[in-house]
Write an enzyme that holds these catalytic residues in place. Structure first.
Site, PDB file in Angstrom:
ATOM      1  N   THR A  26      -8.659 -14.999   9.224  1.00 17.73           N
ATOM      2  CA  THR A  26      -8.497 -13.945   8.219  1.00 17.73           C
ATOM      3  C   THR A  26      -7.672 -14.386   7.013  1.00 17.73           C
ATOM      4  OG1 THR A  26      -8.740 -12.209   9.881  1.00 17.73           O
ATOM      5  CG2 THR A  26      -7.629 -11.605   7.829  1.00 17.73           C
ATOM      6  N   ASN A  30      -3.590 -18.053  10.028  1.00 17.88           N
ATOM      7  CA  ASN A  30      -2.821 -16.814   9.957  1.00 17.88           C
ATOM      8  C   ASN A  30      -1.343 -17.112  10.207  1.00 17.88           C
ATOM      9  OD1 ASN A  30      -5.155 -15.301   9.513  1.00 17.88           O
ATOM     10  ND2 ASN A  30      -5.459 -14.910  11.691  1.00 17.88           N
ATOM     11  N   ASP A  34      -1.965  -6.429   6.364  1.00 18.45           N
ATOM     12  CA  ASP A  34      -1.151  -6.835   5.221  1.00 18.45           C
ATOM     13  C   ASP A  34      -1.736  -8.048   4.508  1.00 18.45           C
ATOM     14  OD1 ASP A  34      -0.182  -9.037   6.943  1.00 18.45           O
ATOM     15  OD2 ASP A  34       1.136  -7.544   7.829  1.00 18.45           O
ATOM     16  N   ARG A  35      -2.150  -9.069   5.266  1.00 17.42           N
ATOM     17  CA  ARG A  35      -2.682 -10.278   4.633  1.00 17.42           C
ATOM     18  C   ARG A  35      -3.991 -10.015   3.903  1.00 17.42           C
ATOM     19  NH1 ARG A  35      -2.920 -10.808  10.230  1.00 17.42           N
ATOM     20  NH2 ARG A  35      -4.964 -11.206  11.202  1.00 17.42           N
ATOM     21  N   ASP A  80     -13.193  -6.147  12.250  1.00 14.84           N
ATOM     22  CA  ASP A  80     -12.610  -7.254  13.007  1.00 14.84           C
ATOM     23  C   ASP A  80     -11.990  -6.766  14.310  1.00 14.84           C
ATOM     24  OD1 ASP A  80     -11.743 -10.176  13.015  1.00 14.84           O
ATOM     25  OD2 ASP A  80      -9.794  -9.196  13.201  1.00 14.84           O
ATOM     26  N   HIS A  87     -13.391  -7.968  17.933  1.00 12.76           N
ATOM     27  CA  HIS A  87     -12.563  -8.650  18.928  1.00 12.76           C
ATOM     28  C   HIS A  87     -12.569  -7.910  20.261  1.00 12.76           C
ATOM     29  CE1 HIS A  87     -10.683 -12.054  16.964  1.00 12.76           C
ATOM     30  NE2 HIS A  87     -10.471 -11.331  15.868  1.00 12.76           N
ATOM     31  N   ASP A 127     -14.508 -12.647   5.536  1.00 18.71           N
ATOM     32  CA  ASP A 127     -13.508 -13.710   5.692  1.00 18.71           C
ATOM     33  C   ASP A 127     -13.879 -14.685   6.805  1.00 18.71           C
ATOM     34  OD1 ASP A 127     -13.172 -11.814   7.658  1.00 18.71           O
ATOM     35  OD2 ASP A 127     -10.989 -11.856   7.616  1.00 18.71           O
ATOM     36  N   HIS A 128     -14.875 -14.348   7.623  1.00 18.93           N
ATOM     37  CA  HIS A 128     -15.379 -15.203   8.709  1.00 18.93           C
ATOM     38  C   HIS A 128     -16.399 -14.403   9.512  1.00 18.93           C
ATOM     39  CE1 HIS A 128     -12.931 -12.781  11.453  1.00 18.93           C
ATOM     40  NE2 HIS A 128     -11.886 -13.010  10.672  1.00 18.93           N
ATOM     41  N   HIS A 187     -13.245 -16.050  16.674  1.00 24.91           N
ATOM     42  CA  HIS A 187     -13.773 -16.875  15.581  1.00 24.91           C
ATOM     43  C   HIS A 187     -12.790 -17.998  15.284  1.00 24.91           C
ATOM     44  CE1 HIS A 187     -10.797 -14.684  13.161  1.00 24.91           C
ATOM     45  NE2 HIS A 187     -11.195 -13.628  13.864  1.00 24.91           N
TER      46      HIS A 187
END
Length: 547
Positions: free
Chosen positions: A81, A102, A164-165, A307, A311, A354-355, A488
């Site tokens: 991510t 990450n 947050d990221r 995501d 997961h 992002d993936h 991932h």
């Protein structure tokens, strides 16, 4: 002289008008607002797999009205991510922007750091540490930064995401604000003192509303679950589920399950987390007056629930399908709002991910496709035994994380060991372990110029200052994870092949199967805006998407 004066007046007046017309034309060619959307963990085939059930106003609108890059890939490893969001908006890879994972082991301070963590700032909007974040570890600018510089800081940048990221890295270093959702027992949108000292009134108003609480409701399928033929059985052995519910099957009574599943955090793990994000994004457009004048603003939106659900339940689950069908409705709602607020044809949107994600290996095994699970504890025990037997100590290795081995340089020097000889010795040892496909050294990454294969992706993800001394590549579809749910991180197609859609002002209708890569996005948007490319950009302008 009398004959010359009228001519001079004509030249001055005409020249002034021409200059004004040129400036007006330049401004008219730029969108009032750029919206960059990242859908967390979205494989490309979700566009085609669920296409028949999408409405006409979300994903299909982008595909039908805009430009679809159907062969779009990440060109580096690891596909996580943090690196993904940074790469989309900076136009380069971890090799240059420095977000190598990450979390990663910092060789200088000798501890693991978080890509957006920042102890020098304070939380704003919460008393918890959830707001102690900033983009300070990202080494390059984003195209949003370049837009701010180009417009003398007049063009606004706002980042929005549950993670947050996902809000911070896309918005860049000069953003007016980045906001993320702090769940737990609060359920509020927060930020950090990197951006401001107190939340704006519109955010305070949103947090005081019942917007978050309204999603403590039953998560049921949007359509009749019997029609979800694009996914596996609702009850199977490959999904995680929620604590307090015996089976991972619809419906999910979120209000009853919330106390055992992190309070407000359960919203993030349902399709409704994306709806809450859309609510907040719309509030941000209104609250910040984005797209209200001729100076281009930038809004970055990352949808994180895809995501979390992936997961938990896995690529082939009905939960993932329902999450995308509901996200399609949220995109339609966002686009309809932009049409009314900013004006249809006055904004530009791109959407990517992002993936991707691997299908649950235990499911792949059940249908006889090679896949499996990694035993890192067994691998660690073998490696430790090798180090102690060969060198008399395990202390020559300082850290093992993110499929990388970090040396203790001081210990190597103390023992008089040659670092290049140790590199090769560890390569020879690691490649003998089960489910390890390839092993490379930092020396190889720094000295060899690869042009094809996984080696190129490894090299693009390798940052000399931050990455490890030995890099390990695991077997295809083998993960260190539970036997339920997806993850991932690899350089394989299931992780690298993600959507790339453009729509709106300056974008033509069409599609291509020509290969594009994630770092192409930022320079393409920069070219559309007529601004400088991000300072570390290595991507190419996708000129064929322009009208």
């Amino acid at each position: 002289m009398k004959n010359i004066l009228p001519l001079l007046v004509f030249i001055l007046v005409f020249g002034s008008c021409a200059a004004q017309n040129t400036n007006t034309s330049a401004n008219d060619s730029r969108p009032k607002l750029v919206v960059g959307i990242v859908v967390d963990q979205m494989r490309y085939d979700y566009l085609t797999r669920f296409e028949s059930k999408f409405g006409n106003g979300g994903f299909k609108r982008m595909m039908n009205e805009g430009f679809n890059c159907k062969n779009n890939h990440f060109n580096y490893v690891p596909t996580y991510t943090g690196p993904g969001h940074a790469s989309v908006f900076t136009g380069t890879t971890p090799k240059y922007h420095g977000i190598i994972s990450n979390n990663w082991y910092d060789k200088e301070i000798k501890k693991v750091v978080y890509c957006a963590g920042d102890d020098s700032v304070e939380s704003v909007g919460t008393q918890s540490a959830a707001g102690m974040m900033s983009p300070h570890r990202m080494l390059t600018t984003s195209f949003a930064d370049e837009n701010r510089l180009f417009t003398q800081m007049s063009g606004k940048t706002i980042g929005v995401a549950q993670k947050d990221r996902g809000a911070i890295l896309p918005a860049g270093h000069t953003a007016d604000a980045a906001y993320w959702f702090h769940g737990a027992d609060e359920g509020v949108w927060v930020t950090s003192s990197f951006y401001m000292e107190t939340l704006p009134n519109w955010v305070k108003k949103f947090n005081k509303s019942d917007a978050a609480e309204s999603y403590f409701k039953d998560w049921v399928t949007l359509y009749d679950i019997a029609t979800y033929e694009e996914s596996g059985a609702d009850e199977n052995d490959f999904e995680g589920g929620f604590r307090g519910k015996e089976t991972a099957t619809f419906p999910y009574e979120l209000d009853k399950l919330k106390d055992q599943n992190g309070g407000f955090d359960i919203i993030k793990y349902s399709a409704y987390g994306n709806s809450l994000t859309t609510d907040f994004a719309i509030a941000a457009i209104e609250g910040e007056d984005l797209g209200e004048d001729e100076i281009t603003d930038v809004l970055t939106v990352s949808y994180s629930s895809t995501d979390y659900v992936g997961h938990n339940f896995g690529v082939n689950s009905k939960e993932v399908e329902d999450t995308y069908l509901r996200l399609d409705k949220d995109l339609e709602r966002l686009f309809d709002f932009l049409d009314k607020r900013v004006g249809n044809g006055e904004y530009t949107v791109f959407l990517t991910s992002d993936h991707g994600a691997v299908n649950v290996p235990s499911y792949l095994q059940s249908v006889k496709i090679p896949a499996g699970y990694l035993d890192y504890n067994d691998r660690k025990a073998k490696f430790t035994a090798f180090l102690e037997a060969t060198y008399g100590t395990k202390d020559i290795v300082e850290n093992v994380s993110n499929n990388q081995i970090f040396f203790n340089k001081a210990k190597l020097k103390e023992l008089g060991l040659n670092i290049h000889e140790i590199e090769q010795a560890l390569v020879d040892e690691q490649i003998s372990y089960p489910n390890i496909a390839k092993v490379y050294t930092a020396t190889t990454m720094n000295s060899t110029n690869y042009s094809t294969g996984i080696e190129v992706l490894l090299q693009n993800g390798f940052n000399q200052k931050r990455s490890g001394d030995v890099i390990v590549v695991d077997d295809i579809a083998h993960i260190a994870y539970s036997r339920t749910g997806s993850t991932h991180g690899s350089g394989l197609n299931y992780d690298t092949h993600v959507p790339l859609l453009f729509m709106g002002k300056g974008i033509k209708k069409g599609h291509t199967f020509e290969k594009t890569v994630i770092p192409d996005i930022a320079p393409t948007m920069s070219a559309l805006l007529g601004i400088s490319f991000p300072n570390g950009s290595t991507g190419n302008v996708l000129g064929f998407v322009f009208d």
